[in-house]
Write a protein that holds these residues in place. Structure first.
Motif, mmCIF file in Angstrom:
data_model
loop_
_atom_site.group_PDB
_atom_site.id
_atom_site.type_symbol
_atom_site.label_atom_id
_atom_site.label_comp_id
_atom_site.label_asym_id
_atom_site.label_seq_id
_atom_site.Cartn_x
_atom_site.Cartn_y
_atom_site.Cartn_z
ATOM 1 N N VAL A 1 0.852 -1.195 0.000
ATOM 2 C CA VAL A 1 0.000 0.000 0.000
ATOM 3 C C VAL A 1 0.883 1.238 0.000
ATOM 4 O O VAL A 1 1.799 1.353 0.831
ATOM 5 C CB VAL A 1 -0.936 0.012 1.218
ATOM 6 C CG1 VAL A 1 -1.773 1.288 1.232
ATOM 7 C CG2 VAL A 1 -1.834 -1.208 1.228
ATOM 8 N N THR A 2 0.601 2.170 -0.909
ATOM 9 C CA THR A 2 1.348 3.432 -0.963
ATOM 10 C C THR A 2 0.656 4.465 -0.079
ATOM 11 O O THR A 2 -0.553 4.691 -0.202
ATOM 12 C CB THR A 2 1.434 3.946 -2.406
ATOM 13 O OG1 THR A 2 2.092 2.974 -3.216
ATOM 14 C CG2 THR A 2 2.217 5.255 -2.452
ATOM 15 N N ILE A 3 1.418 5.079 0.801
ATOM 16 C CA ILE A 3 0.878 6.056 1.745
ATOM 17 C C ILE A 3 1.784 7.272 1.804
ATOM 18 O O ILE A 3 2.898 7.266 1.277
ATOM 19 C CB ILE A 3 0.753 5.452 3.172
ATOM 20 C CG1 ILE A 3 2.152 5.059 3.673
ATOM 21 C CG2 ILE A 3 -0.196 4.271 3.192
ATOM 22 C CD1 ILE A 3 2.191 4.694 5.136
ATOM 23 N N THR A 4 1.289 8.316 2.433
ATOM 24 C CA THR A 4 2.140 9.423 2.867
ATOM 25 C C THR A 4 2.329 9.299 4.369
ATOM 26 O O THR A 4 1.498 8.714 5.072
ATOM 27 C CB THR A 4 1.517 10.785 2.539
ATOM 28 O OG1 THR A 4 0.241 10.886 3.185
ATOM 29 C CG2 THR A 4 1.336 10.964 1.042
ATOM 30 N N ALA A 5 3.427 9.820 4.871
ATOM 31 C CA ALA A 5 3.734 9.678 6.295
ATOM 32 C C ALA A 5 4.424 10.933 6.796
ATOM 33 O O ALA A 5 5.009 11.704 6.027
ATOM 34 C CB ALA A 5 4.611 8.449 6.534
ATOM 35 N N ALA A 6 4.338 11.152 8.102
ATOM 36 C CA ALA A 6 4.976 12.298 8.747
ATOM 37 C C ALA A 6 5.405 11.892 10.150
ATOM 38 O O ALA A 6 4.774 11.025 10.777
ATOM 39 C CB ALA A 6 4.033 13.490 8.808
ATOM 40 N N ALA A 7 6.466 12.519 10.616
ATOM 41 C CA ALA A 7 6.974 12.226 11.954
ATOM 42 C C ALA A 7 6.241 13.074 12.981
ATOM 43 O O ALA A 7 5.944 14.257 12.745
ATOM 44 C CB ALA A 7 8.471 12.497 12.019
ATOM 45 N N ALA A 8 5.918 12.481 14.108
ATOM 46 C CA ALA A 8 5.331 13.232 15.215
ATOM 47 C C ALA A 8 6.367 14.225 15.750
ATOM 48 O O ALA A 8 7.533 13.876 15.934
ATOM 49 C CB ALA A 8 4.882 12.285 16.316
ATOM 50 N N GLU A 9 5.936 15.457 15.975
ATOM 51 C CA GLU A 9 6.849 16.511 16.412
ATOM 52 C C GLU A 9 6.481 16.983 17.814
ATOM 53 O O GLU A 9 5.312 17.003 18.190
ATOM 54 C CB GLU A 9 6.783 17.698 15.448
ATOM 55 C CG GLU A 9 7.159 17.362 14.020
ATOM 56 C CD GLU A 9 7.047 18.572 13.110
ATOM 57 O OE1 GLU A 9 6.907 19.697 13.643
ATOM 58 O OE2 GLU A 9 7.082 18.396 11.888
ATOM 59 N N ARG A 10 7.510 17.371 18.549
ATOM 60 C CA ARG A 10 7.303 17.980 19.863
ATOM 61 C C ARG A 10 7.434 19.493 19.700
ATOM 62 O O ARG A 10 8.486 19.996 19.321
ATOM 63 C CB ARG A 10 8.315 17.466 20.881
ATOM 64 C CG ARG A 10 8.074 18.013 22.304
ATOM 65 C CD ARG A 10 9.135 17.492 23.268
ATOM 66 N NE ARG A 10 9.079 16.050 23.374
ATOM 67 C CZ ARG A 10 8.264 15.385 24.175
ATOM 68 N NH1 ARG A 10 7.415 16.057 24.946
ATOM 69 N NH2 ARG A 10 8.285 14.075 24.218
ATOM 70 N N VAL A 11 6.356 20.204 19.956
ATOM 71 C CA VAL A 11 6.348 21.658 19.809
ATOM 72 C C VAL A 11 5.739 22.280 21.058
ATOM 73 O O VAL A 11 5.098 21.596 21.860
ATOM 74 C CB VAL A 11 5.546 22.105 18.561
ATOM 75 C CG1 VAL A 11 6.160 21.559 17.296
ATOM 76 C CG2 VAL A 11 4.094 21.652 18.678
ATOM 77 N N GLN A 12 5.964 23.571 21.203
ATOM 78 C CA GLN A 12 5.346 24.311 22.307
ATOM 79 C C GLN A 12 4.078 24.975 21.809
ATOM 80 O O GLN A 12 4.113 25.819 20.916
ATOM 81 C CB GLN A 12 6.321 25.359 22.859
ATOM 82 C CG GLN A 12 7.257 24.836 23.917
ATOM 83 C CD GLN A 12 7.672 25.933 24.884
ATOM 84 O OE1 GLN A 12 7.653 27.115 24.578
ATOM 85 N NE2 GLN A 12 8.064 25.530 26.078
ATOM 86 N N TRP A 13 2.975 24.564 22.398
ATOM 87 C CA TRP A 13 1.680 25.160 22.086
ATOM 88 C C TRP A 13 1.169 25.876 23.313
ATOM 89 O O TRP A 13 1.219 25.344 24.422
ATOM 90 C CB TRP A 13 0.671 24.080 21.702
ATOM 91 C CG TRP A 13 0.695 23.727 20.253
ATOM 92 C CD1 TRP A 13 1.638 24.045 19.343
ATOM 93 C CD2 TRP A 13 -0.282 22.940 19.565
ATOM 94 N NE1 TRP A 13 1.316 23.517 18.129
ATOM 95 C CE2 TRP A 13 0.148 22.835 18.229
ATOM 96 C CE3 TRP A 13 -1.467 22.320 19.944
ATOM 97 C CZ2 TRP A 13 -0.572 22.137 17.267
ATOM 98 C CZ3 TRP A 13 -2.190 21.622 18.991
ATOM 99 C CH2 TRP A 13 -1.749 21.536 17.658
ATOM 100 N N GLN A 14 0.703 27.098 23.095
ATOM 101 C CA GLN A 14 0.009 27.787 24.181
ATOM 102 C C GLN A 14 -1.459 27.384 24.129
ATOM 103 O O GLN A 14 -2.095 27.482 23.084
ATOM 104 C CB GLN A 14 0.136 29.299 24.045
ATOM 105 C CG GLN A 14 -0.455 30.045 25.234
ATOM 106 C CD GLN A 14 -0.006 31.486 25.262
ATOM 107 O OE1 GLN A 14 0.579 31.976 24.314
ATOM 108 N NE2 GLN A 14 -0.274 32.180 26.345
ATOM 109 N N PRO A 15 -1.994 26.888 25.252
ATOM 110 C CA PRO A 15 -3.407 26.497 25.241
ATOM 111 C C PRO A 15 -4.279 27.658 24.783
ATOM 112 O O PRO A 15 -4.042 28.813 25.141
ATOM 113 C CB PRO A 15 -3.687 26.121 26.704
ATOM 114 C CG PRO A 15 -2.352 25.808 27.276
ATOM 115 C CD PRO A 15 -1.372 26.691 26.568
ATOM 116 N N GLY A 16 -5.249 27.341 23.991
ATOM 117 C CA GLY A 16 -6.137 28.389 23.485
ATOM 118 C C GLY A 16 -7.445 27.808 22.999
ATOM 119 O O GLY A 16 -7.666 26.597 23.025
#
Length: 376
Positions: A47-62
């Motif tokens: 099966v051909t798919i697209t993929a992305a790595a999970a990233e750790r970022v800083q999010w301000q709750p909103g």
């Protein structure tokens, strides 16, 4: 003897029937087993798919909402009295300061009446002065002096009232701002209250929006927010929460909020639709993935983690996750995934645990924190 032969034939028929049906069932069972073995040994389709790595970022709750821009000062200017327009002192779309003259009505009869009243005031002032001189010589009574003083006060009041009537025929800007398009022409007769031109103050604007009442404990005046409008693309405008309604709407269970938004360059206009991002609390680390990586199911949400096998083949493994807040095309994963792990972002309907995959990111799905879809 006949009875014995009949019974023997019956048993032979039953035996033959059992052998026939037994053989049929045995052949069917054997065929099913061979088919299952062939299916198990058949190589699984890539099966051909697209993929992305999970990233750790800083999010301000909103929290995100939609609202409408409204003027802090805005009015449809009109006159208090009727009359014929003698002079228009503005251009359409011009910027004016508070107190600038916008329009004047013909006031020649009123000015002539003012001249008569000013002459009467001057006479009353002269007679009062003469009466004061006569009182010192004791030629008139104090009551006569009081009468003359009262006549002067009345004359002054009539002059003031006439000046006010003349001033009513002059339309001035009540505040600084930008004018709209005039609706009248020189020489036209206008009635009291007829719209003349719109005036809007555009340096700052109100932004009215609502939020569910569950956010009330987190809301305080002065909180920072940003606003975006479709017409201006990704550009953001900063603002602060200005007012919180004292009551919740009993029909929607929402609370009305109002923010003050800066408007540099007067790009924003009252009445525009705006998307609001209200910041709550301090920034914190979040594991984020594209929202297309989430497989939503009634029994739980999951992602397909891409794993590299010893033979070099990539396969996927389904893993259940707990989701956090979304933002744009991205979504936070509260638990079940670590930063750096690669997840499938398309073709999820064709995936299952252990399915071999081929990653092709030549056309990945959108993954922007502030998406701007085309308005077609």
């Amino acid at each position: 003897m006949k009875k014995f032969l009949f019974g023997k034939r019956m048993w032979l028929m039953l035996l033959a029937t059992l052998l026939v049906f037994g053989g049929l069932f045995a052949m069917q069972w054997y065929g099913q087993q061979m088919m299952n073995r062939a299916m198990d040994n058949m190589p699984r389709q890539l099966v051909t798919i697209t993929a992305a790595a999970a990233e750790r970022v800083q999010w301000q709750p909103g929290v995100d909402a939609v609202g409408t821009l409204a003027p802090i000062n805005g009015a449809q200017l009109a006159l208090e009295v009727p009359g014929i327009i003698a002079r228009l002192n503005f251009d359409n779309g011009a910027t004016v300061a508070a107190g600038d003259v916008i329009l004047e009505l013909s006031a020649a009869p009123d000015r002539a009446e003012l001249a008569v009243l000013e002459a009467a005031q001057a006479l009353a002032a002269a007679e009062l002065k003469r009466a004061e001189s006569l009182l010192r010589e004791r030629n008139i009574s104090e009551s006569e002096l009081d009468r003359r003083a009262s006549e002067l006060d009345q004359a002054r009041a009539r002059v003031t009232a006439q000046k006010a009537r003349i001033e009513q025929k002059t339309l001035r800007a009540p505040f600084a701002g930008r004018l709209g398009i005039r609706r009248v022409n020189v020489g036209a007769y206008v009635l009291a209250g007829d719209p003349i031109v719109e005036l809007q103050a555009l340096d700052r604007l109100y932004l009215d929006f609502t939020l569910p009442d569950s956010h009330i404990p987190q809301l305080t005046p002065g909180m920072a927010l940003t606003a975006r409008v479709q017409a201006l693309g990704p550009e953001t405008f900063s603002g602060t929460l200005n007012a919180i309604a004292p009551a919740v709407d009993p029909d929607t269970r929402n609370i009305a909020l109002q923010a003050l938004v800066d408007n540099p360059g007067e790009q924003l206009r009252p009445g525009m639709f705006a998307r609001v991002s209200l910041l709550l609390g301090e920034p914190r680390d979040q594991i984020v993935v594209p929202a297309t990586a989430i497989s939503y199911r009634p029994y739980g949400n999951s992602v397909y983690v891409v794993e590299q096998q010893d033979d070099g083949q990539s396969t996927v493994r389904q893993r259940f996750v707990e989701l956090g807040p979304p933002r744009g095309d991205m979504i936070a994963v509260a638990s079940g995934l670590e930063a750096g792990e690669v997840v499938a972002t398309s073709g999820l309907l064709k995936l299952d645990g252990g399915v071999p995959v081929q990653v092709d990111n030549s056309s990945p799905p959108a993954s922007s924190l502030q998406p701007q879809p085309e308005n077609r």
